[in-house]
Design a protein around this motif. Structure first.
Motif, short mmCIF file in Angstrom:
data_model
loop_
_atom_site.label_atom_id
_atom_site.label_comp_id
_atom_site.label_asym_id
_atom_site.label_seq_id
_atom_site.Cartn_x
_atom_site.Cartn_y
_atom_site.Cartn_z
N VAL A 1 0.84 -1.20 0.00
CA VAL A 1 0.00 0.00 0.00
C VAL A 1 0.87 1.25 0.00
CG1 VAL A 1 -1.63 1.32 1.40
CG2 VAL A 1 -1.95 -1.14 1.11
N ASN A 2 1.94 1.22 0.79
CA ASN A 2 2.83 2.37 0.93
C ASN A 2 3.56 2.71 -0.37
OD1 ASN A 2 5.80 3.33 2.49
ND2 ASN A 2 3.87 4.27 3.06
N SER A 3 3.71 1.72 -1.26
CA SER A 3 4.41 1.94 -2.53
C SER A 3 3.80 3.06 -3.33
CB SER A 3 4.38 0.66 -3.38
OG SER A 3 5.04 -0.41 -2.76
N TYR A 4 2.48 3.21 -3.23
CA TYR A 4 1.78 4.11 -4.13
C TYR A 4 1.75 5.56 -3.62
CZ TYR A 4 1.18 -0.19 -6.46
OH TYR A 4 1.47 -1.36 -7.10
N ARG A 5 2.30 5.78 -2.43
CA ARG A 5 2.61 7.15 -2.02
C ARG A 5 3.85 7.65 -2.78
NH1 ARG A 5 -0.17 9.10 2.25
NH2 ARG A 5 -1.35 7.54 3.45
N ARG A 6 4.73 6.72 -3.12
CA ARG A 6 5.93 7.07 -3.88
C ARG A 6 5.64 7.12 -5.37
NH1 ARG A 6 9.13 3.52 -6.68
NH2 ARG A 6 11.09 4.42 -7.42
N LEU A 7 4.83 6.17 -5.87
CA LEU A 7 4.60 6.03 -7.32
C LEU A 7 3.58 7.07 -7.79
CD1 LEU A 7 5.40 4.46 -9.82
CD2 LEU A 7 3.59 2.82 -9.30
N ALA A 8 4.05 8.30 -7.88
CA ALA A 8 3.18 9.42 -8.26
C ALA A 8 3.94 10.32 -9.23
CB ALA A 8 2.77 10.21 -7.01
N PRO A 9 3.22 11.10 -10.03
CA PRO A 9 3.88 12.00 -10.99
C PRO A 9 4.83 12.97 -10.30
CG PRO A 9 1.55 11.81 -11.50
CD PRO A 9 1.75 11.14 -10.18
N SER A 10 5.90 13.31 -11.02
CA SER A 10 6.90 14.28 -10.58
C SER A 10 7.63 13.86 -9.31
CB SER A 10 6.26 15.67 -10.39
OG SER A 10 5.66 16.11 -11.60
N MET A 11 7.68 12.56 -9.05
CA MET A 11 8.42 12.01 -7.91
C MET A 11 9.68 11.26 -8.35
SD MET A 11 6.89 12.70 -5.01
CE MET A 11 5.28 13.10 -4.29
N TRP A 12 9.99 11.29 -9.65
CA TRP A 12 11.11 10.54 -10.22
C TRP A 12 10.95 9.04 -9.95
CZ3 TRP A 12 16.48 12.98 -11.06
CH2 TRP A 12 16.34 14.32 -11.46
N ALA A 13 9.70 8.59 -9.91
CA ALA A 13 9.43 7.19 -9.60
C ALA A 13 8.91 6.42 -10.81
CB ALA A 13 8.40 7.10 -8.47
N GLY A 14 8.69 7.10 -11.94
CA GLY A 14 8.23 6.41 -13.14
C GLY A 14 6.75 6.07 -13.10
N ALA A 15 5.91 7.06 -12.83
CA ALA A 15 4.48 6.82 -12.64
C ALA A 15 3.70 6.66 -13.94
CB ALA A 15 3.87 7.95 -11.82
N PHE A 16 4.36 6.89 -15.09
CA PHE A 16 3.70 6.76 -16.39
C PHE A 16 4.35 5.64 -17.20
CE2 PHE A 16 2.70 11.09 -15.13
CZ PHE A 16 1.36 11.21 -15.49
N GLY A 17 3.51 4.85 -17.87
CA GLY A 17 4.00 3.75 -18.68
C GLY A 17 4.56 4.23 -20.00
N CYS A 18 5.83 4.58 -20.00
CA CYS A 18 6.50 5.05 -21.21
C CYS A 18 8.00 4.80 -21.02
CB CYS A 18 6.23 6.54 -21.45
SG CYS A 18 6.67 7.62 -20.07
N TRP A 19 8.76 5.07 -22.08
CA TRP A 19 10.21 4.86 -21.98
C TRP A 19 10.92 6.04 -22.63
CZ3 TRP A 19 13.92 4.30 -25.92
CH2 TRP A 19 13.40 4.25 -27.22
N GLY A 20 12.18 6.21 -22.26
CA GLY A 20 12.98 7.26 -22.87
C GLY A 20 14.44 7.12 -22.48
N PRO A 21 15.36 7.61 -23.32
CA PRO A 21 16.78 7.56 -23.00
C PRO A 21 17.10 8.53 -21.87
CG PRO A 21 16.43 8.81 -25.00
CD PRO A 21 15.10 8.25 -24.63
N ASP A 22 17.56 7.99 -20.75
CA ASP A 22 17.91 8.79 -19.57
C ASP A 22 16.77 9.69 -19.12
OD1 ASP A 22 20.41 7.70 -19.14
OD2 ASP A 22 21.38 9.04 -20.55
N ASN A 23 15.55 9.24 -19.33
CA ASN A 23 14.38 9.96 -18.84
C ASN A 23 14.00 9.37 -17.48
OD1 ASN A 23 11.90 11.12 -18.27
ND2 ASN A 23 11.14 10.98 -20.37
N ARG A 24 14.29 10.08 -16.42
CA ARG A 24 14.08 9.55 -15.07
C ARG A 24 12.65 9.73 -14.56
NH1 ARG A 24 19.50 10.44 -15.54
NH2 ARG A 24 20.87 9.07 -14.33
#
Length: 443
Positions: free
Chosen positions: A290-313
């Protein structure tokens, strides 16, 4: 067995811990007396099947085949034997859970990763991986975790304040064969990062278990407390355990193609596409609380969106630039933390990638901006999806993912969903302080 028993005698070991990770992400086990170690390696230690239906709150879930009837054996892997430098007289081995006749039990998480490794080998590849764990170092004062410092990200002050602890930690990890790559104080108060060298998939998961145990144990022996909880402190940066991985064949990194886009091969892009295709369900395994999803949010550098990119953190999957050599090309999965069972997380990651290879999937165009800065219509046009915002949403996605459910198997998938849904229900009735306390205490 003979070599391990001899080492135990020579190193004055009295007890050897047989360790495993349960579906709640908790490291558990039993210990064998050194005098009977050889026979216990052969037979394992008896254990109730029910423990793989136990939640992180020690609440047993009603899962058929994991009740009071029936037994498994905690059978250690002698290749993982380590003397514990932080616990005089103790050693440890990572263990499988097997049926009484020695055959694999389909409720064992470590066995699931072994199966994934074998299926990947049938495609001609081996996965090299490492987890990049962050943790919060502090002092326990009742129900509060007080960070050891309030230093800035990567600051020299942070190095000074955690120095004695980190030096002991690095020594303890190296003595167990976990080669520390680097260390730095991270963004959050008291936050540390100590990654170890990559290894084959099974060894990487084993290493992560040993690292978690070592980080906590060294802290306790210094009167401190260490937590891998994704958000032990709600107002501070979260703790991830980013997963780095690459495929190898014939001693070479199969992700490399100097002529490919960003230097990655077609195989690498197919594997990446498979991960993206299954990511909504996969995060139920890689972000397991449950606690994971406090971290997995936009603009948290946690990758909250399903996409990819070169050195896109901010992308869920980052294509990492080579460091020092082309052979270091790898993928980094950012929505990953240490509350996930590392064997299930890594096994699910492999199966998702295999699916991408087998179906020749295309990951689409790379994203070169922070996905949170895009409008909803732009994200729709670019097929950039928001990953689950709660454990319950992630579990729904996992249950709907036929490939991952089939790979997990009926017993393992049923137990995992039952355990995790019980945790979601438990914390839904509690406030943030209660949730964070129980997560920093247990992880």
């Amino acid at each position: 067995m003979t070599e391990v028993s001899q080492r135990a005698r020579e190193e004055n070991v009295s007890l050897v811990r047989f360790l495993y990770a349960d579906h709640g992400g908790i490291i558990r086990g039993k210990a064998a007396a050194a005098a009977r170690l050889a026979e216990r390696i052969e037979s394992g230690i008896g254990h109730t099947r029910a423990m793989m239906a136990m939640s992180m709150m020690d609440e047993l879930q009603p899962v058929e085949g994991m009740g009071p009837i029936g037994e498994v054996r905690i059978k250690p892997d002698p290749n993982t034997f380590v003397t514990l430098p932080y616990a005089f007289g103790a050693a440890a081995m990572l263990a499988d859970q097997v049926n009484p006749d020695g055959t694999p039990w389909d409720g064992c998480a470590r066995t699931f990763l072994k199966q994934a490794i074998a299926d990947l080998a049938a495609e001609g590849y081996e996965l090299q991986a490492s987890f990049e764990p962050e943790f919060t170092l502090g002092r326990r004062e009742g129900a509060e975790l007080i960070p050891v410092d309030e230093s800035l990200c990567y600051s020299a002050t942070g190095f000074h304040l955690a120095h004695d602890y980190i030096i002991d930690l690095v020594a303890a990890l190296n003595k167990q064969g976990l080669e520390v790559e680097h260390y730095y104080p991270e963004l959050g108060h008291g936050q540390q990062e100590v990654p170890v060298r990559h290894a084959t998939a099974l060894r990487a998961a084993d290493n992560h278990v040993l690292l978690r145990e070592t980080v906590r144990a060294v802290a306790i022996r210094q009167g401190l407390w260490a937590s891998f909880a994704p958000k032990p402190l709600p107002d501070q940066a979260g703790n991830g355990a980013h997963l780095h991985a690459s495929l190898w064949a014939g001693g070479s990194n199969a992700f490399i193609d100097p002529s490919g886009q960003f230097g990655m091969s077609r195989l690498g892009y197919r594997f990446l596409a498979g991960v993206l295709a299954h990511l909504p369900g996969l995060v139920a395994l890689t972000c397991g609380s449950v606690n994971s999803y406090r971290r997995l949010a936009p603009s948290m550098w946690a990758g909250a969106f399903g996409c990819w990119g070169p050195d896109n953190r901010e992308a869920a999957v980052r294509l990492c630039s080579p460091i020092g050599a082309a052979g270091s090309v790898n993928l980094e999965l950012k929505p990953s933390d240490s509350t996930g069972n590392p064997y299930l997380a890594l096994g699910g990651f492999i199966y998702a990638g295999i699916d991408g290879i087998r179906r020749s999937l295309d990951p689409g165009e790379p994203l070169l901006v922070d996905p949170a800065t895009l409008s909803s219509s732009e994200r729709t046009r670019l097929s950039v999806v928001r990953l689950p915002a709660s454990l319950s949403e992630a579990l729904d996605a996992l249950e709907a993912d036929s490939l991952l459910m089939s790979a997990l198997g009926p017993l393992r998938s049923t137990a995992y969903l039952a355990v995790k849904r019980s945790e979601a229900a438990h914390f839904a009735e509690k406030d943030a302080a209660y949730e964070c306390f129980h997560h920093w205490m247990k992880f």
